[in-house]
Design a protein around this motif. Structure first.
Motif, PDB file in Angstrom:
ATOM      1  N   THR A  92      42.933  10.152   4.318  1.00  0.00           N
ATOM      2  CA  THR A  92      42.944   8.747   3.896  1.00  0.00           C
ATOM      3  C   THR A  92      43.510   8.551   2.486  1.00  0.00           C
ATOM      4  O   THR A  92      44.062   7.502   2.194  1.00  0.00           O
ATOM      5  CB  THR A  92      41.535   8.132   3.973  1.00  0.00           C
ATOM      6  OG1 THR A  92      40.635   8.905   3.200  1.00  0.00           O
ATOM      7  CG2 THR A  92      41.062   8.053   5.411  1.00  0.00           C
ATOM      8  N   PHE A 135      45.136   0.556   3.056  1.00  0.00           N
ATOM      9  CA  PHE A 135      45.278   0.255   4.479  1.00  0.00           C
ATOM     10  C   PHE A 135      45.521  -1.244   4.643  1.00  0.00           C
ATOM     11  O   PHE A 135      44.913  -2.050   3.941  1.00  0.00           O
ATOM     12  CB  PHE A 135      44.017   0.671   5.227  1.00  0.00           C
ATOM     13  CG  PHE A 135      43.862   2.157   5.330  1.00  0.00           C
ATOM     14  CD1 PHE A 135      44.370   2.836   6.425  1.00  0.00           C
ATOM     15  CD2 PHE A 135      43.228   2.874   4.329  1.00  0.00           C
ATOM     16  CE1 PHE A 135      44.241   4.202   6.525  1.00  0.00           C
ATOM     17  CE2 PHE A 135      43.096   4.241   4.422  1.00  0.00           C
ATOM     18  CZ  PHE A 135      43.606   4.920   5.524  1.00  0.00           C
ATOM     19  N   PRO A 136      46.379  -1.627   5.562  1.00  0.00           N
ATOM     20  CA  PRO A 136      46.668  -3.054   5.749  1.00  0.00           C
ATOM     21  C   PRO A 136      45.453  -3.850   6.222  1.00  0.00           C
ATOM     22  O   PRO A 136      45.323  -5.029   5.904  1.00  0.00           O
ATOM     23  CB  PRO A 136      47.787  -3.088   6.788  1.00  0.00           C
ATOM     24  CG  PRO A 136      47.838  -1.732   7.382  1.00  0.00           C
ATOM     25  CD  PRO A 136      47.178  -0.785   6.440  1.00  0.00           C
ATOM     26  N   ASN A 137      44.575  -3.201   6.983  1.00  0.00           N
ATOM     27  CA  ASN A 137      43.356  -3.872   7.448  1.00  0.00           C
ATOM     28  C   ASN A 137      42.322  -2.817   7.853  1.00  0.00           C
ATOM     29  O   ASN A 137      42.615  -1.621   7.908  1.00  0.00           O
ATOM     30  CB  ASN A 137      43.646  -4.843   8.601  1.00  0.00           C
ATOM     31  CG  ASN A 137      44.360  -4.156   9.747  1.00  0.00           C
ATOM     32  OD1 ASN A 137      44.046  -3.030  10.104  1.00  0.00           O
ATOM     33  ND2 ASN A 137      45.330  -4.847  10.331  1.00  0.00           N
ATOM     34  N   ALA A 166      40.963  -2.304  10.718  1.00  0.00           N
ATOM     35  CA  ALA A 166      41.245  -1.691  12.020  1.00  0.00           C
ATOM     36  C   ALA A 166      42.166  -0.473  11.870  1.00  0.00           C
ATOM     37  O   ALA A 166      41.994   0.528  12.587  1.00  0.00           O
ATOM     38  CB  ALA A 166      41.866  -2.711  12.964  1.00  0.00           C
ATOM     39  N   SER A 167      43.119  -0.539  10.955  1.00  0.00           N
ATOM     40  CA  SER A 167      44.015   0.605  10.776  1.00  0.00           C
ATOM     41  C   SER A 167      43.263   1.810  10.209  1.00  0.00           C
ATOM     42  O   SER A 167      43.514   2.954  10.597  1.00  0.00           O
ATOM     43  CB  SER A 167      45.198   0.230   9.878  1.00  0.00           C
ATOM     44  OG  SER A 167      44.755  -0.114   8.579  1.00  0.00           O
ATOM     45  N   ARG A 226      41.305   3.293  13.089  1.00  0.00           N
ATOM     46  CA  ARG A 226      42.152   4.058  14.002  1.00  0.00           C
ATOM     47  C   ARG A 226      42.435   5.448  13.453  1.00  0.00           C
ATOM     48  O   ARG A 226      42.369   6.444  14.173  1.00  0.00           O
ATOM     49  CB  ARG A 226      43.465   3.316  14.267  1.00  0.00           C
ATOM     50  CG  ARG A 226      43.347   2.215  15.307  1.00  0.00           C
ATOM     51  CD  ARG A 226      44.705   1.715  15.763  1.00  0.00           C
ATOM     52  NE  ARG A 226      45.528   1.190  14.668  1.00  0.00           N
ATOM     53  CZ  ARG A 226      45.468  -0.054  14.193  1.00  0.00           C
ATOM     54  NH1 ARG A 226      44.621  -0.919  14.720  1.00  0.00           N
ATOM     55  NH2 ARG A 226      46.251  -0.441  13.221  1.00  0.00           N
ATOM     56  N   LEU A 227      42.748   5.534  12.159  1.00  0.00           N
ATOM     57  CA  LEU A 227      43.034   6.828  11.551  1.00  0.00           C
ATOM     58  C   LEU A 227      41.797   7.725  11.571  1.00  0.00           C
ATOM     59  O   LEU A 227      41.864   8.891  11.980  1.00  0.00           O
ATOM     60  CB  LEU A 227      43.540   6.669  10.116  1.00  0.00           C
ATOM     61  CG  LEU A 227      43.745   7.984   9.364  1.00  0.00           C
ATOM     62  CD1 LEU A 227      44.830   8.827  10.024  1.00  0.00           C
ATOM     63  CD2 LEU A 227      44.079   7.732   7.914  1.00  0.00           C
TER      64      LEU A 227
END
Length: 98
Positions: free
Chosen positions: A56, A62-64, A66-67, A70-71
């Protein structure tokens, strides 16, 4: 006892303790080498946290949410697959005194 200390003030906690303390202490019925391996999951947790941090920090922003999820989920799935495929056991159950 601990259970009786909470019987009046927190009856649900007392009931939970009564049901779960024996199971939680069952590790002490195992031979000493097994107890040492099972008493903490810190080495595993540390490895997971280090891998998540490594992955990370490269992205930094991170754009949001949720991204990020996901990672992190992908990293955890990768670690789980690696552990599932590993043939080396964490505990040697054929220990002589077991």
């Amino acid at each position: 006892t601990l259970v009786n200390a909470y019987r009046d003030t927190a009856p649900k906690l007392a009931d939970w303790l009564e049901r779960n303390i024996p199971e939680g202490l069952s590790v002490f019925t195992l031979p000493e080498p097994h107890q040492r391996r099972l008493r903490t999951s810190n080495p595993m947790e540390r490895g997971i946290q280090q891998e998540l941090k490594r992955r990370t920090t490269k992205i930094r922003v991170f754009p949001n949410e949720a991204s990020l999820e996901r990672l992190v989920s992908a990293v955890l799935v990768e670690i789980d697959e690696k552990w599932a495929a590993d043939t080396k056991g964490y505990i040697k159950w054929d220990y002589q005194d077991a």
